[in-house]
Design a protein around this motif. Structure first.
Motif, mmCIF file in Angstrom:
data_model
loop_
_atom_site.group_PDB
_atom_site.id
_atom_site.type_symbol
_atom_site.label_atom_id
_atom_site.label_comp_id
_atom_site.label_asym_id
_atom_site.label_seq_id
_atom_site.Cartn_x
_atom_site.Cartn_y
_atom_site.Cartn_z
ATOM 1 N N PRO A 60 0.834 -1.209 0.000
ATOM 2 C CA PRO A 60 0.000 0.000 0.000
ATOM 3 C C PRO A 60 0.868 1.259 0.000
ATOM 4 O O PRO A 60 2.065 1.222 0.283
ATOM 5 C CB PRO A 60 -0.808 -0.131 1.295
ATOM 6 N N GLU A 61 0.237 2.373 -0.282
ATOM 7 C CA GLU A 61 0.986 3.621 -0.381
ATOM 8 C C GLU A 61 1.568 4.036 0.967
ATOM 9 O O GLU A 61 2.660 4.612 1.020
ATOM 10 C CB GLU A 61 0.088 4.737 -0.924
ATOM 11 N N ASP A 62 0.894 3.718 2.058
ATOM 12 C CA ASP A 62 1.427 4.068 3.374
ATOM 13 C C ASP A 62 2.748 3.357 3.636
ATOM 14 O O ASP A 62 3.673 3.951 4.223
ATOM 15 C CB ASP A 62 0.414 3.716 4.462
ATOM 16 N N LEU A 81 10.229 5.422 2.014
ATOM 17 C CA LEU A 81 10.896 6.623 1.511
ATOM 18 C C LEU A 81 11.263 7.586 2.633
ATOM 19 O O LEU A 81 12.193 8.386 2.479
ATOM 20 C CB LEU A 81 9.994 7.328 0.496
ATOM 21 N N ALA A 82 10.556 7.535 3.755
ATOM 22 C CA ALA A 82 10.868 8.432 4.873
ATOM 23 C C ALA A 82 12.217 8.120 5.502
ATOM 24 O O ALA A 82 12.792 8.977 6.183
ATOM 25 C CB ALA A 82 9.769 8.365 5.936
ATOM 26 N N PHE A 83 12.746 6.924 5.292
ATOM 27 C CA PHE A 83 14.059 6.564 5.820
ATOM 28 C C PHE A 83 15.191 7.013 4.901
ATOM 29 O O PHE A 83 16.360 6.872 5.264
ATOM 30 C CB PHE A 83 14.158 5.044 6.017
ATOM 31 N N LEU A 84 14.889 7.524 3.729
ATOM 32 C CA LEU A 84 15.911 7.870 2.746
ATOM 33 C C LEU A 84 16.126 9.374 2.700
ATOM 34 O O LEU A 84 15.230 10.167 3.015
ATOM 35 C CB LEU A 84 15.505 7.369 1.350
ATOM 36 N N ALA A 109 16.168 8.697 -6.394
ATOM 37 C CA ALA A 109 16.683 7.545 -7.129
ATOM 38 C C ALA A 109 15.758 6.344 -6.990
ATOM 39 O O ALA A 109 15.554 5.591 -7.944
ATOM 40 C CB ALA A 109 18.091 7.195 -6.635
ATOM 41 N N ALA A 110 15.173 6.153 -5.802
ATOM 42 C CA ALA A 110 14.237 5.041 -5.609
ATOM 43 C C ALA A 110 12.970 5.232 -6.424
ATOM 44 O O ALA A 110 12.331 4.248 -6.826
ATOM 45 C CB ALA A 110 13.900 4.893 -4.135
ATOM 46 N N ALA A 156 4.546 7.373 -4.930
ATOM 47 C CA ALA A 156 4.698 7.715 -3.514
ATOM 48 C C ALA A 156 5.659 8.878 -3.319
ATOM 49 O O ALA A 156 5.473 9.700 -2.422
ATOM 50 C CB ALA A 156 5.187 6.492 -2.742
ATOM 51 N N ALA A 157 6.717 8.956 -4.143
ATOM 52 C CA ALA A 157 7.681 10.043 -4.008
ATOM 53 C C ALA A 157 7.076 11.396 -4.355
ATOM 54 O O ALA A 157 7.506 12.423 -3.819
ATOM 55 C CB ALA A 157 8.902 9.770 -4.879
ATOM 56 N N SER A 158 6.103 11.416 -5.233
ATOM 57 C CA SER A 158 5.449 12.675 -5.607
ATOM 58 C C SER A 158 4.178 12.936 -4.810
ATOM 59 O O SER A 158 3.469 13.902 -5.093
ATOM 60 C CB SER A 158 5.110 12.662 -7.101
ATOM 61 N N SER A 159 3.900 12.104 -3.815
ATOM 62 C CA SER A 159 2.681 12.276 -3.037
ATOM 63 C C SER A 159 2.850 13.419 -2.039
ATOM 64 O O SER A 159 3.910 13.573 -1.419
ATOM 65 C CB SER A 159 2.350 10.979 -2.291
ATOM 66 N N PRO A 160 1.818 14.221 -1.823
ATOM 67 C CA PRO A 160 1.927 15.281 -0.794
ATOM 68 C C PRO A 160 1.948 14.735 0.619
ATOM 69 O O PRO A 160 2.186 15.503 1.568
ATOM 70 C CB PRO A 160 0.668 16.128 -1.051
ATOM 71 N N GLU A 161 1.709 13.429 0.817
ATOM 72 C CA GLU A 161 1.747 12.834 2.137
ATOM 73 C C GLU A 161 3.145 12.408 2.567
ATOM 74 O O GLU A 161 3.323 11.952 3.702
ATOM 75 C CB GLU A 161 0.821 11.606 2.181
ATOM 76 N N LEU A 162 4.146 12.539 1.686
ATOM 77 C CA LEU A 162 5.502 12.120 2.042
ATOM 78 C C LEU A 162 6.083 12.945 3.192
ATOM 79 O O LEU A 162 6.685 12.378 4.110
ATOM 80 C CB LEU A 162 6.406 12.179 0.810
#
Length: 446
Positions: A77-79, A85-88, A95-96, A106-112
């Motif tokens: 899931p996106e969560d 991605l929050a660990f990077l 790059a991921a 997920a990288a372009s999500s406003p929830e990141l």
């Protein structure tokens, strides 16, 4: 027909001669010699053809592993992808995002930024008025920048600065990072904190640093070096994010030495306490707290023989050695980070200890806290003992002592049961006990 004689069905037959005994049952043609069978005359049924079974049945395990490897990341899931991605770091997250469509979304999500804030234990950041992927990436970079600033930093010695040598960046309310200058207090083992720099995130997603009411810049020069200076009007942090740490350091110092750099820098310098603000350089203290494998490492504090509180930094090297340095407020390029003791073998002596080691420890006094002119001394339980050597300029031996004796002063480290330790040297009847400056990322005894 008697045994041993043969009969031929035809004089032109090419088949081998057959014995005249009665023909065995048809099942005997499939008899397989078995050395374990004690009765070879018992007929044995033919085995089932296993070769056809193995070739006709596909390998389900290999197909399931291949299917899981192809679809596992996309099925998350996106969560879960946001938590990954929050660990990077921002460059690693970018790059991921090129690996698959799921990570790209997920990288372009406003929830990141929200995922990173939850990981850091911060309240949800304020939404940007520009609801676009660019503003989300900008907010994500700012939160990651605050995370990089967390921890203890040591100011590089300089001739013009009179500020304390240590700075601590800690979380403050409303996702703000507040830096404090640490200095020894005159009241026992307490550490005094004075406000230094405050770094916050504005609505646009960018970071803003202030020193009181004066805007300043906190720029990274590599990963473990920051420069605090007056605001320049431009975003130097964005300019220095592109290259490797050596390139970043070259760009930082080359720009200062380019033609006209001094004049432009003087024009943009702020005012601090009525005078010109000079740039201050800090380097990170990477291992500020002890671990189970390295119980002596970190930043410590203790009362010296002159009854003043000092900071000590203990570090391990890659070959099993250990070094302790004093972090003092003395001006100069070398005196503020002077070595105290060292050893090339950080191996402890385990109990039971010899009588000589017990006598050495029992003859020393523990200097701890000075209150109302009285020095409190007490003995502690010792878990391990380590042999150390002193720096030749530490103890201050007699001037007539040979140089070899000055550089080879033997000492001991006593690791106590509560996780703290003390050290002392031959010829001295006192033990300097050290305590933690920070625990779990928080400054203690302030």
């Amino acid at each position: 027909m008697p045994p041993g004689e043969y009969s031929h069905s035809s004089p032109f037959s090419l088949s081998p001669p057959r014995p005249s005994s009665p023909t065995p049952p048809a099942t005997a043609r499939f008899q397989i010699p078995n050395p374990i069978n004690s009765h070879p005359e018992i007929p044995i049924s033919p085995p089932a053809p296993r070769l056809e079974e193995n070739t006709s049945r596909p390998s389900t395990m290999a197909s399931s592993v291949a299917a899981a490897a192809e679809t596992a990341l996309g099925d998350l899931p996106e969560d879960a992808l946001l938590a990954i991605l929050a660990f990077l770091a921002p460059p690693d997250a970018a790059a991921a995002a090129c690996a698959c469509r799921a990570l790209a979304g997920a990288a372009s999500s406003p929830e990141l930024p929200l995922a990173l804030a939850l990981r850091l234990g911060l309240p949800p950041p304020r939404p940007s008025p520009e609801a676009c992927p660019a503003s989300a990436r900008r907010l994500f970079r700012s939160l990651h920048r605050l995370r990089r600033l967390l921890g203890l930093w040591r100011r590089l010695p300089s001739s013009h600065s009179t500020s304390p040598s240590l700075a601590a960046f800690e979380w403050a309310p409303r996702a703000t990072l507040a830096a404090s200058l640490l200095a020894p207090s005159s009241h026992g083992l307490a550490v005094s904190k004075s406000p230094f720099v405050t770094v916050s995130i504005v609505e646009s997603g960018d970071t803003v640093a202030t020193l009181g009411e004066v805007p300043v810049c906190v720029n990274f020069v590599g990963n473990n070096h920051i420069v605090v200076e007056a605001a320049s009007g431009g975003d130097e942090e964005e300019e220095m994010q592109g290259g490797s740490p050596p390139e970043e350091m070259y760009m930082h110092f080359a720009n200062r030495r380019s033609p006209g750099a001094g004049r432009r820098r003087r024009e943009r310098l702020g005012r601090r306490k009525g005078g010109r603000m000079e740039a201050e350089h800090f380097v990170r203290i990477p291992d500020a707290e002890p671990t189970k494998a390295r119980p002596l490492q970190g930043l410590w504090k203790g009362i010296c023989e002159n009854r003043t509180l000092e900071f000590y930094l203990v570090t391990y090297d890659d070959i099993g050695g250990l070094t302790c340095r004093r972090v003092s407020e003395t001006k100069g390029h070398n005196s503020g980070y002077s070595p105290l003791f060292w050893t090339t073998d950080a191996t402890f002596l385990e109990p039971p200890f010899s009588e000589q080691e017990l006598d050495r420890y029992s003859c020393c006094e523990h200097i701890q806290v000075v209150t109302s002119g009285h020095t409190e001394m007490q003995s502690k339980g010792v878990s391990w003992i380590m042999c150390i050597n002193s720096s030749y300029d530490l103890v201050g031996p007699h001037p007539s002592a040979p140089l070899d004796d000055m550089r080879n002063l033997e000492g001991r480290i006593w690791l106590y049961e509560d996780g703290t330790f003390g050290f002392g040297f031959a010829g001295s009847n006192s033990i300097i006990d050290l305590r933690h400056v920070s625990l779990d990322g928080c400054i203690v005894d302030t």
